[in-house]
Write an enzyme that holds these catalytic residues in place. Structure first.
Site, PDB file in Angstrom:
ATOM      1  CE1 TYR A 164      -3.534   2.731   0.840  1.00 48.58           C
ATOM      2  CE2 TYR A 164      -2.005   3.393   2.567  1.00 48.58           C
ATOM      3  CZ  TYR A 164      -3.123   3.648   1.791  1.00 48.58           C
ATOM      4  OH  TYR A 164      -3.826   4.828   1.965  1.00 48.58           O
ATOM      5  CE  LYS A 168      -3.403   5.324  -1.668  1.00 44.88           C
ATOM      6  NZ  LYS A 168      -4.400   6.025  -2.510  1.00 44.88           N
TER       7      LYS A 168
HETATM    8  N1  LIG Z   1      -9.015   7.178   5.592  1.00 46.72           N
HETATM    9  C1  LIG Z   1      -7.741   7.484   5.832  1.00 46.72           C
HETATM   10  O1  LIG Z   1      -7.328   7.601   6.993  1.00 46.72           O
HETATM   11  C2  LIG Z   1      -6.772   7.692   4.670  1.00 46.72           C
HETATM   12  C3  LIG Z   1      -5.485   8.144   4.939  1.00 46.72           C
HETATM   13  C4  LIG Z   1      -4.600   8.327   3.873  1.00 46.72           C
HETATM   14  C5  LIG Z   1      -5.020   8.092   2.574  1.00 46.72           C
HETATM   15  N2  LIG Z   1      -6.277   7.639   2.354  1.00 46.72           N
HETATM   16  C6  LIG Z   1      -6.660   7.390   0.963  1.00 46.72           C
HETATM   17  O2  LIG Z   1      -7.889   8.045   0.721  1.00 46.72           O
HETATM   18  C7  LIG Z   1      -8.661   7.300  -0.230  1.00 46.72           C
HETATM   19  C8  LIG Z   1     -10.018   6.978   0.345  1.00 46.72           C
HETATM   20  O3  LIG Z   1      -9.852   6.307   1.567  1.00 46.72           O
HETATM   21  P1  LIG Z   1     -11.090   5.780   2.432  1.00 46.72           P
HETATM   22  O4  LIG Z   1     -10.673   5.826   3.833  1.00 46.72           O
HETATM   23  O5  LIG Z   1     -12.327   6.460   2.010  1.00 46.72           O
HETATM   24  O6  LIG Z   1     -11.075   4.231   1.953  1.00 46.72           O
HETATM   25  P2  LIG Z   1     -12.239   3.274   1.458  1.00 46.72           P
HETATM   26  O7  LIG Z   1     -11.610   1.945   1.267  1.00 46.72           O
HETATM   27  O8  LIG Z   1     -13.410   3.388   2.343  1.00 46.72           O
HETATM   28  O9  LIG Z   1     -12.688   3.891   0.046  1.00 46.72           O
HETATM   29  C9  LIG Z   1     -12.119   3.495  -1.188  1.00 46.72           C
HETATM   30  C10 LIG Z   1     -13.203   3.409  -2.242  1.00 46.72           C
HETATM   31  O10 LIG Z   1     -12.591   2.915  -3.443  1.00 46.72           O
HETATM   32  C11 LIG Z   1     -13.435   1.896  -3.981  1.00 46.72           C
HETATM   33  N3  LIG Z   1     -12.622   0.979  -4.767  1.00 46.72           N
HETATM   34  C12 LIG Z   1     -11.760   0.035  -4.327  1.00 46.72           C
HETATM   35  N4  LIG Z   1     -11.227  -0.615  -5.357  1.00 46.72           N
HETATM   36  C13 LIG Z   1     -11.759  -0.070  -6.481  1.00 46.72           C
HETATM   37  C14 LIG Z   1     -11.591  -0.322  -7.862  1.00 46.72           C
HETATM   38  N5  LIG Z   1     -10.780  -1.283  -8.307  1.00 46.72           N
HETATM   39  N6  LIG Z   1     -12.280   0.433  -8.741  1.00 46.72           N
HETATM   40  C15 LIG Z   1     -13.137   1.392  -8.304  1.00 46.72           C
HETATM   41  N7  LIG Z   1     -13.342   1.665  -7.017  1.00 46.72           N
HETATM   42  C16 LIG Z   1     -12.662   0.934  -6.111  1.00 46.72           C
HETATM   43  C17 LIG Z   1     -14.091   1.240  -2.787  1.00 46.72           C
HETATM   44  O11 LIG Z   1     -15.268   0.555  -3.152  1.00 46.72           O
HETATM   45  C18 LIG Z   1     -14.337   2.448  -1.885  1.00 46.72           C
HETATM   46  O12 LIG Z   1     -15.583   3.045  -2.185  1.00 46.72           O
HETATM   47  C19 LIG Z   1      -7.818   6.076  -0.579  1.00 46.72           C
HETATM   48  O13 LIG Z   1      -7.067   6.362  -1.736  1.00 46.72           O
HETATM   49  C20 LIG Z   1      -6.908   5.937   0.619  1.00 46.72           C
HETATM   50  O14 LIG Z   1      -5.718   5.271   0.286  1.00 46.72           O
HETATM   51  C21 LIG Z   1      -7.165   7.438   3.360  1.00 46.72           C
END
Ligand SMILES: NC(=O)c1ccc[n+]([C@@H]2O[C@H](COP(=O)([O-])OP(=O)(O)OC[C@H]3O[C@@H](n4cnc5c(N)ncnc54)[C@H](O)[C@@H]3O)[C@@H](O)[C@H]2O)c1
Length: 254
Positions: A164, A168
């Site tokens: 992961y 990123k």
């Molecule tokens: N939540 C955090 O603390 C955090 C911190 C740093 C970065 N991020 C990044 O922010 C973004 C959103 O995070 P989140 O917490 O909402 O995660 P999450 O897993 O809830 O949301 C990700 C979304 O992407 C969709 N998805 C997954 N694989 C897919 C694919 N192949 N095609 C289309 N859609 C797909 C999922 O269905 C989901 O709706 C991500 O890129 C994550 O890496 C989140």
């Protein structure tokens, strides 16, 4: 930061991974600011739910099922967006393997090759495929805003999920390179690197402490904090900014 309603009037935004979590918050906020939003996700039912909710609140949205790792489906997503709204101004590359589609959290040598490859196919190739599909529309307009979602784990490292974090980190080099290639066409490409964002409405004390550990600001991050930064980075207010990484992390990494 409160850019105000109407900042994105007339703009069309594609948000991948918008059926859940942060992507859902971005889709809603972009719609509140006047954009027509394409809610694109692997989770078709969730995407339809989010788009319907935006509609009920007076915004404009359509749901598109997509696996961002699949080139044909990603092309179809861009075609559907342009067919419905006539243009594409904004792309938020938010979809990732993270929580909804989860990952193994294990030492680096215990990750399977299949999981490593799928991580890269979604988080890295998916970002590239979505840019490849929408950029022709942006080029025709001579303007566009692409925002890629990285993570502050890419800036500081984080054990037990190296696939992961590597994905990123790739998004950062991708962002800078694409910004250099597309700048002459008026297309801006930036990234955000979020810290830990609390999604629970009522987190336990222990969870709050874990989320804020290492931050210099005492308040834990919530999705609204990210959504306002996203609005700024896809709006004309940030037009002089490209190729940059904005860490939204309470000062957790400087
Ligand atoms: N939540 C955090 O603390 C955090 C911190 C740093 C970065 N991020 C990044 O922010 C973004 C959103 O995070 P989140 O917490 O909402 O995660 P999450 O897993 O809830 O949301 C990700 C979304 O992407 C969709 N998805 C997954 N694989 C897919 C694919 N192949 N095609 C289309 N859609 C797909 C999922 O269905 C989901 O709706 C991500 O890129 C994550 O890496 C989140």
């Amino acid at each position: 930061m409160n850019p105000g309603p109407g900042l994105l009037d007339g703009r069309v935004a594609v948000v991948t991974g918008a059926a859940n979590g942060l992507g859902r918050a971005y889709a809603r906020r972009l719609a509140e600011r006047g954009a027509s939003v394409v809610v694109a996700d692997l989770d078709e039912e969730g995407a339809q739910h989010v788009a319907a909710g935006i509609g009920r609140e007076g915004g404009t949205a359509m749901a598109v099922p997509v696996d961002v790792g699949d080139g044909a489906l990603v092309e179809a997503m861009a075609t559907a967006a342009a067919a419905r709204f006539g243009r594409i101004d904004i792309l938020v590359n938010n979809a990732a393997i993270f929580l909804t589609v989860g990952m193994s959290r294990v030492p680096f040598d215990e990750i399977s090759i299949a999981e490593w490859d799928r991580m890269m196919a979604v988080n890295v190739r998916g970002t590239w495929l979505a840019c490849r599909a929408v950029v022709p529309h942006m080029r025709r307009q001579g303007y566009g805003k692409i925002l890629n979602v990285s993570s502050d784990t890419a800036l500081k490292g984080s054990p037990n999920r190296i696939h992961y974090v590597a994905s990123k980190s790739a998004v950062l080099g991708f962002t800078r390179t694409l910004a250099a290639e597309l700048g002459p066409s008026g297309i801006r490409v930036n990234a955000i690197a979020p810290g830990i964002v609390l999604s629970e409405p009522e987190p336990t004390e222990a969870r709050y402490a874990q989320a804020t550990a290492g931050q210099v600001l005492p308040a834990a991050l919530v999705s609204d904090d990210l959504a306002d930064t996203v609005v700024f980075l896809v709006s004309p207010a940030s037009d002089p900014i490209t190729g940059q990484v904005v860490a939204v992390n309470g000062g957790g990494y400087m």
